[in-house]
Design an enzyme around this catalytic site. Structure first.
Site, short mmCIF file in Angstrom:
data_model
loop_
_atom_site.label_atom_id
_atom_site.label_comp_id
_atom_site.label_asym_id
_atom_site.label_seq_id
_atom_site.Cartn_x
_atom_site.Cartn_y
_atom_site.Cartn_z
N SER A 1 0.85 -1.19 0.00
CA SER A 1 0.00 0.00 0.00
C SER A 1 0.88 1.23 0.00
CB SER A 1 -0.88 0.01 1.25
OG SER A 1 -1.51 1.27 1.44
N TYR B 1 -0.10 0.12 10.54
CA TYR B 1 -0.47 -0.39 9.22
C TYR B 1 0.65 -0.12 8.22
CZ TYR B 1 -3.11 -1.00 4.87
OH TYR B 1 -3.55 -1.40 3.62
#
Length: 311
Positions: free
Chosen positions: A161, A187
């Protein structure tokens, strides 16, 4: 890697998984897609199945997985869409999945994940996002190495990501035992780990014909954002509304990395919008961070991950 030239393609931001797979023949090939019952996982699996691959949906909820498999078979005509239970946060579940796999594996799509979750830990004390997004997939890939080697030119797809730009892997405190927990930072750390895995897996396994690349799928509204408030999503959309994609568009880069002949012989790289990403610029939201491609960090993460799994 057999080439150092950046990979460019005719596909772009708005390309779909079906655009990318068109003309690719995967008959006789076997694929696993983790998190294949929802979001871009379904569309990745659908594209691979449409090209003739046998596709196993590795999912936490087998009932949801079977519904997805039935839908994929209905739209592609491919009845070789299978379902197997897999909970990436449970190392016992990963071990069972590996033990039950038989025969060669040609494509492993490490797609499943959790995003910006509140602090929680596995029974081993591992921070949940790192444990799920990285360690679960690391255990899965290393457990399936011999099956991948038997695949004669296998590919691993490591779904990362742009959030990797939020944090390197903080080796001094990966599990947030000392520092204050921040969901997006955690994350980001796990997504950097996904890129580093691709770098080191390629270095270690290229001689076995196994190549691994990582990617940013794009901003897509899926179940991945179940921990993200509507207010936060609205803020993210407002900041970059044009970047949001459909799930079919979001799966395109995964399918490119998994199956396109344009990536034959290519490993250890990071892609976005179906192109090899440029180096990230300070303050930017695109590109790949230098620390995510650092070979020393990649080797260190591999060693740390192996040690954690050995307990």
């Amino acid at each position: 890697m057999t080439t150092n030239n950046p990979i460019t393609t005719s596909f772009a931001h708005h390309s779909t998984a079906m655009d990318v797979i068109r003309g690719v023949d995967l008959v006789g090939r076997r694929a696993i897609v983790t998190g294949g019952s929802s979001g871009i996982g379904v569309e990745t699996a659908r594209a691979l199945a449409s090209a003739g691959a046998e596709v196993t949906l590795a999912v936490r909820n087998p009932d949801a997985g079977q519904q997805a498999a039935n839908d994929i078979t209905g739209t592609t005509g491919n009845d070789r869409v299978l379902v197997a239970p897999l909970d990436l946060a449970d190392q016992g579940s990963v071990a069972d999945f590996v033990a039950n796999w038989d025969g060669p594996l040609h494509i492993l799509v490490n797609n499943a994940g959790i995003m910006a979750a509140p602090l929680s830990r596995t029974p081993q004390g591992w921070e949940m996002q790192f444990a799920t997004n990285h360690l679960g997939h690391f255990a899965l890939a290393t457990g399936l190495r011999q099956a991948l080697a038997a695949g004669d030119g296998a590919r691993i797809v490591s779904v990362s990501s742009a959030a990797h730009l939020r944090s390197p892997v903080v080796f001094e405190d990966i599990q947030y035992d000392e520092r204050e927990y921040e969901p997006w930072q955690a994350y980001g750390q796990s997504k950097t780990a996904n890129v580093l895995f691709a770098v080191e897996a390629t270095r270690r396994w290229a001689d076995d014909g196994i190549l691994t690349n990582s990617l940013m799928p794009g901003a897509i509204r899926t179940n991945l954002q179940r921990y993200v408030s509507e207010e936060e999503l609205a803020r993210l959309r407002a900041g970059n509304a044009a970047a949001w994609k459909t799930v079919e568009q979001g799966a395109a880069t995964s399918v490119l990395v998994a199956a396109s002949p344009l990536l034959d012989g290519v490993g250890g790289r990071y892609f976005e919008d179906c192109q090899q990403a440029a180096p990230a610029q300070p303050g930017g939201r695109t590109g790949v961070a230098d620390y995510a491609l650092d070979p020393e960090a990649a080797e260190r993460l591999w060693q740390v991950s192996t040690a954690l799994l050995k307990g």
